[in-house]
Design a protein around this motif. Structure first.
Motif, PDB file in Angstrom:
ATOM      1  N   ILE A 124       0.832  -1.202   0.000  1.00 41.40           N
ATOM      2  CA  ILE A 124       0.000   0.000   0.000  1.00 41.40           C
ATOM      3  C   ILE A 124       0.868   1.254   0.000  1.00 41.40           C
ATOM      4  N   VAL A 125       1.868   1.299   0.869  1.00 44.43           N
ATOM      5  CA  VAL A 125       2.737   2.470   0.962  1.00 44.43           C
ATOM      6  C   VAL A 125       3.562   2.623  -0.317  1.00 44.43           C
ATOM      7  N   ALA A 126       4.185   1.536  -0.761  1.00 44.98           N
ATOM      8  CA  ALA A 126       5.053   1.601  -1.941  1.00 44.98           C
ATOM      9  C   ALA A 126       4.279   2.010  -3.184  1.00 44.98           C
ATOM     10  N   MET A 127       3.079   1.454  -3.371  1.00 40.15           N
ATOM     11  CA  MET A 127       2.295   1.801  -4.560  1.00 40.15           C
ATOM     12  C   MET A 127       1.919   3.269  -4.554  1.00 40.15           C
ATOM     13  N   ASN A 128       1.489   3.789  -3.404  1.00 44.50           N
ATOM     14  CA  ASN A 128       1.154   5.205  -3.312  1.00 44.50           C
ATOM     15  C   ASN A 128       2.355   6.084  -3.648  1.00 44.50           C
ATOM     16  N   ALA A 129       3.536   5.690  -3.207  1.00 49.09           N
ATOM     17  CA  ALA A 129       4.740   6.470  -3.496  1.00 49.09           C
ATOM     18  C   ALA A 129       5.100   6.396  -4.978  1.00 49.09           C
ATOM     19  N   MET A 130       5.068   5.201  -5.554  1.00 49.72           N
ATOM     20  CA  MET A 130       5.441   5.045  -6.957  1.00 49.72           C
ATOM     21  C   MET A 130       4.486   5.787  -7.876  1.00 49.72           C
ATOM     22  N   GLN A 131       3.200   5.805  -7.536  1.00 54.35           N
ATOM     23  CA  GLN A 131       2.229   6.532  -8.350  1.00 54.35           C
ATOM     24  C   GLN A 131       2.532   8.020  -8.404  1.00 54.35           C
ATOM     25  N   ARG A 132       3.255   8.508  -7.427  1.00 56.91           N
ATOM     26  CA  ARG A 132       3.667   9.916  -7.404  1.00 56.91           C
ATOM     27  C   ARG A 132       5.061  10.105  -7.987  1.00 56.91           C
ATOM     28  N   GLY A 133       5.582   9.066  -8.618  1.00 52.31           N
ATOM     29  CA  GLY A 133       6.894   9.151  -9.235  1.00 52.31           C
ATOM     30  C   GLY A 133       8.048   9.070  -8.277  1.00 52.31           C
ATOM     31  N   LYS A 134       7.838   8.522  -7.070  1.00 49.55           N
ATOM     32  CA  LYS A 134       8.896   8.440  -6.075  1.00 49.55           C
ATOM     33  C   LYS A 134       9.590   7.077  -6.140  1.00 49.55           C
ATOM     34  N   HIS A 135      10.908   7.097  -6.104  1.00 52.85           N
ATOM     35  CA  HIS A 135      11.677   5.867  -6.022  1.00 52.85           C
ATOM     36  C   HIS A 135      11.412   5.219  -4.658  1.00 52.85           C
ATOM     37  N   VAL A 136      11.485   3.894  -4.580  1.00 48.83           N
ATOM     38  CA  VAL A 136      11.165   3.229  -3.315  1.00 48.83           C
ATOM     39  C   VAL A 136      12.181   2.148  -2.971  1.00 48.83           C
ATOM     40  N   TYR A 137      12.471   2.082  -1.686  1.00 45.24           N
ATOM     41  CA  TYR A 137      13.241   0.985  -1.072  1.00 45.24           C
ATOM     42  C   TYR A 137      12.284   0.302  -0.104  1.00 45.24           C
ATOM     43  N   VAL A 138      12.000  -0.983  -0.322  1.00 45.58           N
ATOM     44  CA  VAL A 138      10.986  -1.695   0.458  1.00 45.58           C
ATOM     45  C   VAL A 138      11.623  -2.885   1.160  1.00 45.58           C
ATOM     46  N   GLN A 139      11.401  -2.966   2.456  1.00 43.58           N
ATOM     47  CA  GLN A 139      11.966  -4.078   3.213  1.00 43.58           C
ATOM     48  C   GLN A 139      11.412  -5.420   2.726  1.00 43.58           C
ATOM     49  N   LYS A 140      12.171  -6.468   3.000  1.00 45.95           N
ATOM     50  CA  LYS A 140      11.715  -7.813   2.659  1.00 45.95           C
ATOM     51  C   LYS A 140      10.681  -8.285   3.693  1.00 45.95           C
ATOM     52  N   PRO A 141       9.756  -9.168   3.356  1.00 49.08           N
ATOM     53  CA  PRO A 141       9.434  -9.511   1.975  1.00 49.08           C
ATOM     54  C   PRO A 141       8.827  -8.304   1.274  1.00 49.08           C
ATOM     55  N   MET A 142       9.040  -8.209  -0.001  1.00 49.60           N
ATOM     56  CA  MET A 142       8.575  -7.045  -0.743  1.00 49.60           C
ATOM     57  C   MET A 142       7.096  -6.767  -0.481  1.00 49.60           C
ATOM     58  N   THR A 143       6.311  -7.819  -0.354  1.00 40.81           N
ATOM     59  CA  THR A 143       4.882  -7.680  -0.113  1.00 40.81           C
ATOM     60  C   THR A 143       4.378  -8.788   0.798  1.00 40.81           C
ATOM     61  N   HIS A 144       3.130  -8.653   1.194  1.00 39.37           N
ATOM     62  CA  HIS A 144       2.471  -9.622   2.068  1.00 39.37           C
ATOM     63  C   HIS A 144       1.980 -10.843   1.301  1.00 39.37           C
ATOM     64  N   ASN A 145       1.657 -10.681   0.001  1.00 38.58           N
ATOM     65  CA  ASN A 145       1.123 -11.801  -0.785  1.00 38.58           C
ATOM     66  C   ASN A 145       1.582 -11.710  -2.234  1.00 38.58           C
ATOM     67  N   ILE A 146       1.336 -12.785  -2.980  1.00 43.81           N
ATOM     68  CA  ILE A 146       1.848 -12.919  -4.343  1.00 43.81           C
ATOM     69  C   ILE A 146       1.292 -11.853  -5.271  1.00 43.81           C
ATOM     70  N   TYR A 147      -0.002 -11.606  -5.203  1.00 42.38           N
ATOM     71  CA  TYR A 147      -0.632 -10.624  -6.077  1.00 42.38           C
ATOM     72  C   TYR A 147       0.012  -9.245  -5.902  1.00 42.38           C
TER      73      TYR A 147
END
Length: 499
Positions: free
Chosen positions: A137-160
């Protein structure tokens, strides 16, 4: 003290993708166009060690009461960059207070959405180190605004979510990195070189193991304690997860053992340990997965049934097809909860297992094997007759990784821009980290399917306790439809993930 407006005329606005031109290149090009004849670089005017503000990345940190504390500080890189904004739902945590003190000029928020709305023109990049269930949720909101992101592992909670973030990084043209720092360990490239030279042949079996979980798992669901700490916004901490009452058994650390928030031992360590074979062998999506899990007995003859929680231990086997690099199909065997594989026949007597058997990787080929620790450290190569190969060749490109290099390399790639050579050199951008994370979380899908049960009059049937077949392209289990409920999650009202 207010932060200066560091936006650039013509720079992408919130919700718009950035171009491949970097912030630094834009400023340099503009300066050349207006000066016309001669420019003295800012770093020369400022003297040794001076970094011009235009050469600093403006960073926002989301979640830094735990691992995010080092993610923000490492990205700050001793002042090479600027921490412009800080966001955490719990201002009472010791590391949060320390971070606020260290960066007094950073704007402070509890809600990342408010931060992105208000500071969108003042930040270039975002570190995301929240609990697993809010990574996407956080990473997608940032990327939609053109912001580069560093996301801790696991990248996400689920496969989708992993698939969505991988595609979004390309769509919005942003520089990404997952926080599996071992992927920037140069020793990983030693193993790639060994394998590419054919020293162990084609790999057919991979053994992976960890002593995790090192927090309670397999225990009854915690009960709410009532009053929420005054500095914690519990509703924001829950985010898209199912609403439950506050308890310190979830926050700030033990959330990892509950599917509502975490991804268990696999989510915690899998992206570190699976990293090496993915890189060395060029693996893609698995085709089959099967698991078994440890049981807990609090009553005689009656195992606890806690589908809300991760098990105390698990054993997972996945099959991967042959690749362009590795001509053999591969069985990957994962064990957690302190269960490790037996010593392989190629391992000489007296040679210890990696990390005293607590965590490790073994890749067995038809000519020999490679083994290493959790982060790809201390790699060793053995021939099929059990001889350790000393002085195995190292590629010329292997250099000493700088201190905190995984985050530093990401910040430098952000400055260089999308598709720059610095970006392409990153070891865990979402193009790599996404498929890796999907495979890690495939183990969790199998574990949760293992717990599916239906009453049969006398007891229960467990239809998911079988080998599951996976269509990676379409993210679908093809022989047990109930398992597909675990590919993604239902978000709580008011939350969504839209690319």
């Amino acid at each position: 003290m207010d932060q200066p407006d560091n936006s650039i005329p013509g720079e992408s606005k919130p919700g718009q993708p950035v171009s491949g031109t970097s912030r630094r290149q834009f400023i340099q090009a503009g300066a050349l166009a207006t000066a016309g004849f001669f420019i003295v670089p800012r770093h020369v005017l400022g003297g040794p060690g001076f970094i011009a503000p235009s050469d600093k990345l403006n960073i926002a940190g989301v979640g830094f009461g735990g691992k995010g504390f080092s993610d923000v500080n490492n990205s700050f890189n001793k002042g090479a960059n600027n921490v412009a904004a800080l966001c955490d739902v719990d201002w009472g945590l010791p590391r949060v207070k320390e971070m606020f003190t260290k960066h007094p000029n950073a704007k402070k928020y509890k809600d990342f959405r408010e931060m992105l709305d208000k500071e969108g023109n003042n930040i270039d990049a975002v570190t995301v180190s929240t609990a697993d269930h809010t990574h996407a949720i956080v990473a997608m909101n940032a990327m939609q605004r053109g912001k580069h992101v560093y996301v801790q592992k696991p990248m996400t909670h689920n496969i989708y979510e992993a698939r969505m973030l991988t595609e979004a990084a390309r769509k919005y043209k942003v520089v990404t990195q997952m926080g599996n720092q071992g992927s920037s360990n140069p020793q990983q490239m030693e193993m790639v070189a060994w394998f590419d030279k054919g020293l162990i042949g084609n790999v057919h079996t991979i053994q992976l193991w960890t002593n995790r979980p090192v927090w309670p798992q397999g225990i009854p669901v915690p009960q709410p304690v009532g009053e929420v700490p005054v500095d914690l916004d519990w509703d924001l901490w829950l985010g898209p997860a199912q609403k439950v009452g506050y308890t310190p058994a979830y926050h700030p650390f033990k959330w990892r053992g509950w599917w509502n928030f975490g991804a268990g031992a696999l989510g915690d360590i899998g992206c570190h340990i699976m990293d090496t074979p993915f890189r060395v062998l060029g693996l893609g999506y698995p085709t089959e997965v099967e698991t078994s899990v440890g049981q807990v007995f609090l009553k005689d003859w009656t195992p606890e049934y806690i589908p809300e929680g991760c098990p105390p231990s698990s054993h997972v086997e996945m099959m991967f097809p042959a690749t362009a690099k590795n001509k053999s199909a591969v069985k990957m065997v994962w064990s957690d909860g302190g269960i490790r594989p037996f010593r392989p026949e190629f391992l000489p007597e007296g040679e210890p297992m990696p990390e005293n058997g607590e965590n490790g990787v073994i890749m067995v080929g038809d000519k020999g094997m490679i083994m290493c620790g959790m982060y790809g450290e201390n790699p060793k190569l053995f021939t099929k007759d059990g001889k350790k190969m000393e002085g195995a060749p190292k590629p010329d490109s292997v250099k000493q990784m700088p201190e905190n290099g995984h985050q530093i390399l990401w910040t430098e790639a952000c400055k260089a821009g999308f598709n720059s050579k610095e970006h392409k050199a990153l070891t865990s951008s979402f193009d790599f980290a996404g498929p890796l994370t999907e495979s890690v979380l495939m183990g969790n899908l199998a574990i949760r399917s293992y717990m599916v049960r239906t009453p049969n009059g006398k007891g229960f049937n467990y239809p998911g306790r079988k080998k599951l077949t996976w269509d990676g392209k379409n993210m679908k289990i093809t022989n047990f439809d109930e398992a597909n409920q675990f590919v993604k999650r239902e978000y709580r009202e008011g939350w969504s993930l839209m690319a």
